[in-house]
Design a protein around this motif. Structure first.
Motif, PDB file in Angstrom:
ATOM      1  N   UNK A 104       0.789  -0.842   0.270  1.00  0.00           N
ATOM      2  CA  UNK A 104       0.199  -0.336  -0.330  1.00  0.00           C
ATOM      3  C   UNK A 104       0.941   1.392  -0.236  1.00  0.00           C
ATOM      4  N   UNK A 105       1.496   1.622  -1.263  1.00  0.00           N
ATOM      5  CA  UNK A 105       1.747   2.665  -0.974  1.00  0.00           C
ATOM      6  C   UNK A 105       1.608   3.777  -1.648  1.00  0.00           C
ATOM      7  N   UNK A 106       2.120   5.116  -1.645  1.00  0.00           N
ATOM      8  CA  UNK A 106       1.774   6.132  -3.301  1.00  0.00           C
ATOM      9  C   UNK A 106       2.365   6.086  -4.175  1.00  0.00           C
ATOM     10  N   UNK A 107       1.821   6.407  -5.173  1.00  0.00           N
ATOM     11  CA  UNK A 107       1.976   5.640  -7.235  1.00  0.00           C
ATOM     12  C   UNK A 107       3.144   6.487  -6.906  1.00  0.00           C
ATOM     13  N   UNK A 108       4.536   6.474  -7.740  1.00  0.00           N
ATOM     14  CA  UNK A 108       5.504   6.515  -8.101  1.00  0.00           C
ATOM     15  C   UNK A 108       4.741   8.256  -8.662  1.00  0.00           C
ATOM     16  N   UNK A 109       6.010   9.059  -9.345  1.00  0.00           N
ATOM     17  CA  UNK A 109       5.135  10.926  -9.431  1.00  0.00           C
ATOM     18  C   UNK A 109       4.040  11.468  -8.720  1.00  0.00           C
ATOM     19  N   UNK A 110       4.261  10.776  -7.594  1.00  0.00           N
ATOM     20  CA  UNK A 110       2.390  11.498  -7.411  1.00  0.00           C
ATOM     21  C   UNK A 110       2.840  11.757  -5.540  1.00  0.00           C
ATOM     22  N   UNK A 111       1.589  12.025  -5.236  1.00  0.00           N
ATOM     23  CA  UNK A 111       1.991  12.677  -4.080  1.00  0.00           C
ATOM     24  C   UNK A 111       0.880  11.795  -3.219  1.00  0.00           C
ATOM     25  N   UNK A 112      -0.215  11.677  -3.786  1.00  0.00           N
ATOM     26  CA  UNK A 112      -1.762  11.795  -2.418  1.00  0.00           C
ATOM     27  C   UNK A 112      -1.972  10.254  -4.324  1.00  0.00           C
TER      28      UNK A 112
ATOM     29  N   UNK B  34      -3.740  -8.473 -17.516  1.00  0.00           N
ATOM     30  CA  UNK B  34      -3.598  -7.673 -18.243  1.00  0.00           C
ATOM     31  C   UNK B  34      -2.324  -6.920 -17.575  1.00  0.00           C
ATOM     32  N   UNK B  35      -1.889  -6.738 -18.696  1.00  0.00           N
ATOM     33  CA  UNK B  35      -0.115  -6.032 -18.148  1.00  0.00           C
ATOM     34  C   UNK B  35       0.420  -5.302 -18.726  1.00  0.00           C
ATOM     35  N   UNK B  36       0.615  -4.422 -18.323  1.00  0.00           N
ATOM     36  CA  UNK B  36       1.670  -3.104 -19.843  1.00  0.00           C
ATOM     37  C   UNK B  36       2.733  -2.989 -19.333  1.00  0.00           C
ATOM     38  N   UNK B  37       2.996  -3.137 -21.062  1.00  0.00           N
ATOM     39  CA  UNK B  37       4.775  -2.877 -21.432  1.00  0.00           C
ATOM     40  C   UNK B  37       4.898  -1.920 -21.974  1.00  0.00           C
ATOM     41  N   UNK B  38       5.773  -1.034 -22.067  1.00  0.00           N
ATOM     42  CA  UNK B  38       6.543   0.055 -23.295  1.00  0.00           C
ATOM     43  C   UNK B  38       7.070  -0.245 -24.132  1.00  0.00           C
ATOM     44  N   UNK B  39       6.207   0.030 -25.548  1.00  0.00           N
ATOM     45  CA  UNK B  39       7.038  -0.078 -26.506  1.00  0.00           C
ATOM     46  C   UNK B  39       7.502   1.271 -27.560  1.00  0.00           C
ATOM     47  N   UNK B  40       8.746   1.110 -27.385  1.00  0.00           N
ATOM     48  CA  UNK B  40       9.416   2.198 -27.723  1.00  0.00           C
ATOM     49  C   UNK B  40       9.747   1.673 -29.312  1.00  0.00           C
TER      50      UNK B  40
ATOM     51  N   UNK C 208      -0.151 -10.251  -4.410  1.00  0.00           N
ATOM     52  CA  UNK C 208       1.116  -9.891  -5.337  1.00  0.00           C
ATOM     53  C   UNK C 208       0.047  -9.698  -6.851  1.00  0.00           C
ATOM     54  N   UNK C 209      -1.403  -9.354  -6.408  1.00  0.00           N
ATOM     55  CA  UNK C 209      -2.186  -8.688  -7.592  1.00  0.00           C
ATOM     56  C   UNK C 209      -2.913  -7.576  -6.951  1.00  0.00           C
ATOM     57  N   UNK C 210      -2.347  -6.432  -7.950  1.00  0.00           N
ATOM     58  CA  UNK C 210      -2.834  -4.942  -8.111  1.00  0.00           C
ATOM     59  C   UNK C 210      -2.685  -4.222  -9.088  1.00  0.00           C
ATOM     60  N   UNK C 211      -2.922  -2.813  -9.228  1.00  0.00           N
ATOM     61  CA  UNK C 211      -2.777  -2.292 -10.588  1.00  0.00           C
ATOM     62  C   UNK C 211      -1.083  -1.233 -10.017  1.00  0.00           C
ATOM     63  N   UNK C 212      -0.065  -1.579 -11.193  1.00  0.00           N
ATOM     64  CA  UNK C 212       0.436   0.004 -11.183  1.00  0.00           C
ATOM     65  C   UNK C 212       0.997   0.931 -11.219  1.00  0.00           C
ATOM     66  N   UNK C 213      -0.071   1.070 -12.713  1.00  0.00           N
ATOM     67  CA  UNK C 213      -0.448   2.417 -13.224  1.00  0.00           C
ATOM     68  C   UNK C 213      -1.884   2.933 -12.896  1.00  0.00           C
ATOM     69  N   UNK C 214      -1.781   4.298 -12.903  1.00  0.00           N
ATOM     70  CA  UNK C 214      -3.194   4.954 -12.079  1.00  0.00           C
ATOM     71  C   UNK C 214      -3.912   5.562 -13.233  1.00  0.00           C
ATOM     72  N   UNK C 215      -3.314   5.307 -14.835  1.00  0.00           N
ATOM     73  CA  UNK C 215      -3.532   5.899 -15.629  1.00  0.00           C
ATOM     74  C   UNK C 215      -5.181   6.122 -15.298  1.00  0.00           C
ATOM     75  N   UNK C 216      -5.889   6.989 -16.167  1.00  0.00           N
ATOM     76  CA  UNK C 216      -7.490   7.207 -16.211  1.00  0.00           C
ATOM     77  C   UNK C 216      -7.502   5.281 -17.397  1.00  0.00           C
ATOM     78  N   UNK C 217      -9.046   5.015 -16.851  1.00  0.00           N
ATOM     79  CA  UNK C 217      -9.158   4.175 -17.938  1.00  0.00           C
ATOM     80  C   UNK C 217      -8.957   1.990 -17.315  1.00  0.00           C
TER      81      UNK C 217
END
Length: 742
Positions: free
Chosen positions: A92-100, A554-560, A108-117
């Motif tokens: 239970x943590x504050x998200x990266x790049x965020x204060x609240x 559901x896994x989020x990966x970055x594509x460059x 082991x189950x959750x969601x790292x990415x707080x993006x809308x949607x």
């Protein structure tokens, strides 16, 4: 495998000792336990609403940690992230790049990415009101009754997006006597927190209450380029409520809350030298060279109306109507340099209306709850990816409208005086409409979406609307047995699901399949538990072993993009399946008449069974190169409290240790960002005056000044100037607190 067998034997041995403990009670010890304050209450004393009805913790066939307001205050907990230290197998943590913004994982189950949607994997509830979005959800601990952490999928009674579990933030009901509490706290980094709360009866049937809290401290570090604070806090929180009890059978509560977060932007710490060799990691983990500037503000607000009507001795009807909204403006510098190599200004907005009807039943040998739930919510936003080395700004914007309907029921029946059966199920239907837009603009400055200069679109990368319906029936069954009046065991199977959707960052030119979206994921969990008290109620405990089958992950990966193509985008697919198993043990012990202890230990084994990705158009399983994130194998907590009479009042001294073994911040192991195991040492000293009207507390947190990562961004390579950054938990802090009750 031998280590796994040893862990299983250890858990089994512990269960055997506890289940075989004598049920006889010593009268003096029982009285001592029954009269203990809630910081060390036994499972027979603690009442929870994990199954949407009041039950003793011992009788609930669910793995539940219930932390009372007294226990949280005694350990100096400031906000909801304190749950991580005291709850086994929880992040239970504050998200990266965020204060609240809240990031939660359970088992082991959750969601790292707080993006809308995107949907969270752990549900958050404030007085049974579902909070759909994580922005502004790092709730401060004040004016509460308790916080319950339900581990494992809660798909029957709590529905969608609780596949990891649920966190219930339960506020206090108003006293029927006038009261006022004032609190002031001062500490390291110019910390100054203030709280004023109280309630006032108006006649015999009506009462009003309100609370206002201010939380402030300077930054743990500094932005060495702009001079702004790093990791500071500037939060105002408000609550007001009115309760009307016209008769013994009728109750209404109107509640309102608001949080305003004006803390400075929180950037990461560059972990490696930049590709151009100009920027090295700052000496302090809390410092940065981030160059992006702009407004940082989060406002969340909610109002709810709860009504309860006791029709007769066996039926109670309940209605919960609520509306919540939130707005966020934020800036994040991924490259942590003054250059606009990878800068992100962003705007989020959301609102939700929810309505829940419950019917609670109580019979001679049975009890249960049935109900209907409806949610109408919109989540939208826009952000820029200012890519200076590419001479581009990439605008992403969109929204998701969700209408969710569900019907649920859960009933328990006493097959015998000691054997109890519980069956439940929930049908959920989500109707979603989405719009996704992604545009390229020339020039490494803000786009018109975030307040930049209006200019022509260079390229349309994504522009589509989509609709879909996601529906699922999630059952639950449990069988529990009272080995004695003090010890109960149970076996359960439960299922939860997280809804599907679309990637709001998807680049259809780079990844065409993004327009198809992704499907729901499911967790099916099997659990054995043992709860109760032993050794003449001097030991109170709750334990569980579990096995979870996690499918369609559901896994989020970055594509460059690789030259000659340019750009960066995320990809969200149902690529994973995992097997998760482990055990948990937590409880309290009365070691002597003056010393009590609270403890917990969790073991978690989380492994990918498959991780399917597309390489040159062919599906390939790369699970042997991936590791689940935020899944430390071991977590533990131990705190002791000594009580003594000093100057006519009560002195409580509580040292504590919490441990998390090493864990990964991303699915791809990274020796730069992977966090080694660490121990946090805290201590508190609280003296309560003889009148119990005022109290003085001294608190020390992270006393050994451990540096530990709680989040990160990773964009290696020359294109983004080797942008690898991390965010850290708080350093050593001290504070003194004065509380006065009128």
């Amino acid at each position: 495998m031998n280590r796994h067998v040893k862990c299983a034997l250890l858990a089994g041995a512990a269960w055997g000792v506890l289940a075989g403990a004598s049920a006889a009670q010593d009268a003096e010890a029982a009285a001592q336990a029954a009269n203990a304050d809630q910081s060390t209450a036994t499972v027979e004393d603690i009442v929870v609403t994990a199954r949407r009805r009041d039950e003793q913790l011992k009788d609930v066939p669910v793995a539940v940690s219930a932390l009372s307001a007294e226990r949280l205050e005694q350990t100096g907990a400031v906000d909801i992230t304190a749950l991580q230290q005291q709850t086994p197998n929880a992040t239970v943590q504050v998200a990266r790049g965020s204060n609240s913004t809240l990031i939660s994982f359970i088992r082991g189950v959750g969601q790292q990415d707080p993006l809308w949607g995107f949907e969270p994997g752990v549900g958050l509830y404030i007085d049974d009101v579902y909070v759909a979005r994580p922005q502004g959800a790092v709730l401060d601990v004040f004016d509460i009754s308790r916080i319950e952490v339900l581990r494992g999928p809660q798909g029957t009674l709590y529905g969608r997006n609780t596949i990891g579990g649920a966190i219930k933030y339960v506020t206090k009901r108003l006293d029927r006597d006038p009261n006022l509490t004032a609190r002031a706290e001062f500490g390291s980094y110019d910390e100054h927190n203030f709280l004023l709360s109280g309630s006032l009866p108006v006649g015999d049937t009506f009462a009003i209450g309100a609370a206002v809290a201010s939380y402030n401290h300077d930054g743990y570090g500094e932005n060495l380029f702009t001079g702004e604070d790093q990791y500071d806090k500037d939060v105002m929180a408000y609550r007001a409520s009115a309760e009307w009890t016209p008769s013994d059978d009728l109750f209404f509560r109107l509640a309102w809350d608001r949080v305003e977060d004006d803390s400075a932007p929180r950037h990461g710490h560059r972990e490696v030298i930049s590709t151009d060799g100009l920027w090295t990691p700052p000496a302090s983990e809390y410092d940065t060279y981030a160059g992006i500037t702009g407004e940082q503000k989060v406002v969340t607000e909610g109002v709810s109306l709860t009504g309860e009507y006791r029709v007769n001795d066996w039926l109670t009807l309940k209605s919960i109507t609520a509306y919540r909204s939130g707005d966020t403006q934020t800036i994040i510098d991924f490259d942590e340099t003054p250059n606009p190599t990878l800068d992100i200004p962003a705007i989020y907005s959301d609102d939700q209306f929810t309505q829940e009807f419950q019917a609670l039943f109580t019979g001679d040998r049975w009890s249960g709850v049935a109900g209907l739930f409806y949610l109408d919510g919109t989540s939208s936003g826009a952000f820029d990816t200012i890519a200076g080395n590419l001479g581009l700004s990439i605008a992403a914007a969109g929204s998701v409208d969700t209408q969710s309907f569900s019907a649920f029921a859960d009933f328990s029946y006493d097959l015998t005086d000691r054997l109890h059966l519980s069956l439940g199920g929930r049908y959920t239907k989500d109707d979603k409409d989405a719009s996704v837009l992604r545009l390229f603009y020339l020039g490494a400055t803000r786009t018109p979406f975030t307040g930049g200069v209006d200019r022509p679109v260079f390229a349309v990368r994504t522009d589509y609307t989509a609709s879909d319906t996601f529906e699922k029936f999630t059952p639950r069954a449990s069988l529990s047995y009272d080995f004695s009046d003090q010890i109960t065991g149970y076996a359960s199977v439960s299922q939860g699901f997280k809804s599907g959707g679309w990637d709001m960052r998807g680049d259809a030119a780079l990844v065409p399949q993004t327009v198809n979206g992704y499907q729901p994921e499911t967790v099916t969990a099997y659990e054995l538990g043992l709860k109760g008290s032993a050794f003449d109620r001097r030991l109170s405990f709750a334990s569980a072993v579990f096995y979870s089958d996690y499918q369609d992950q559901q896994i989020t990966t970055q594509q460059v993009a690789t030259p000659p193509a340019v750009g960066i985008a995320s990809v969200v697919d149902n690529v994973g399946a995992s097997t998760i198993y482990g055990f948990e043990l937590e409880g309290s012990a009365f070691l002597t008449d003056d010393i009590t202890a609270n403890f917990s230990v969790g073991y978690l084994k989380n492994e990918f069974d498959e991780f399917i990705t597309l390489v040159t158009g062919t599906p390939v399983d790369i699970s042997d190169t991936r590791e689940p994130q935020n899944s430390p194998e071991w977590s533990a907590y131990y705190g002791m409290t000594w009580r003594g009479d000093i100057m006519g009042g009560e002195l409580r001294v509580t040292p504590s240790l919490s441990y998390r073994s090493d864990y990964h911040l991303f699915d791809i192991p990274d020796p730069i960002l992977d966090q080694d195991g660490y121990v946090l040492a805290d201590a508190s000293v609280i003296w309560t005056a003889p009148s119990e009207r005022w109290e003085i507390g001294l608190f020390g947190r992270n006393l050994t000044d451990v540096r530990y990562r709680v989040g990160a961004y990773s964009f290696p390579g020359a294109t983004y100037n080797n942008s690898i950054s991390a965010f850290y938990g708080p350093p050593t802090t001290y504070s003194a607190r004065l509380t006065v009750k009128f």
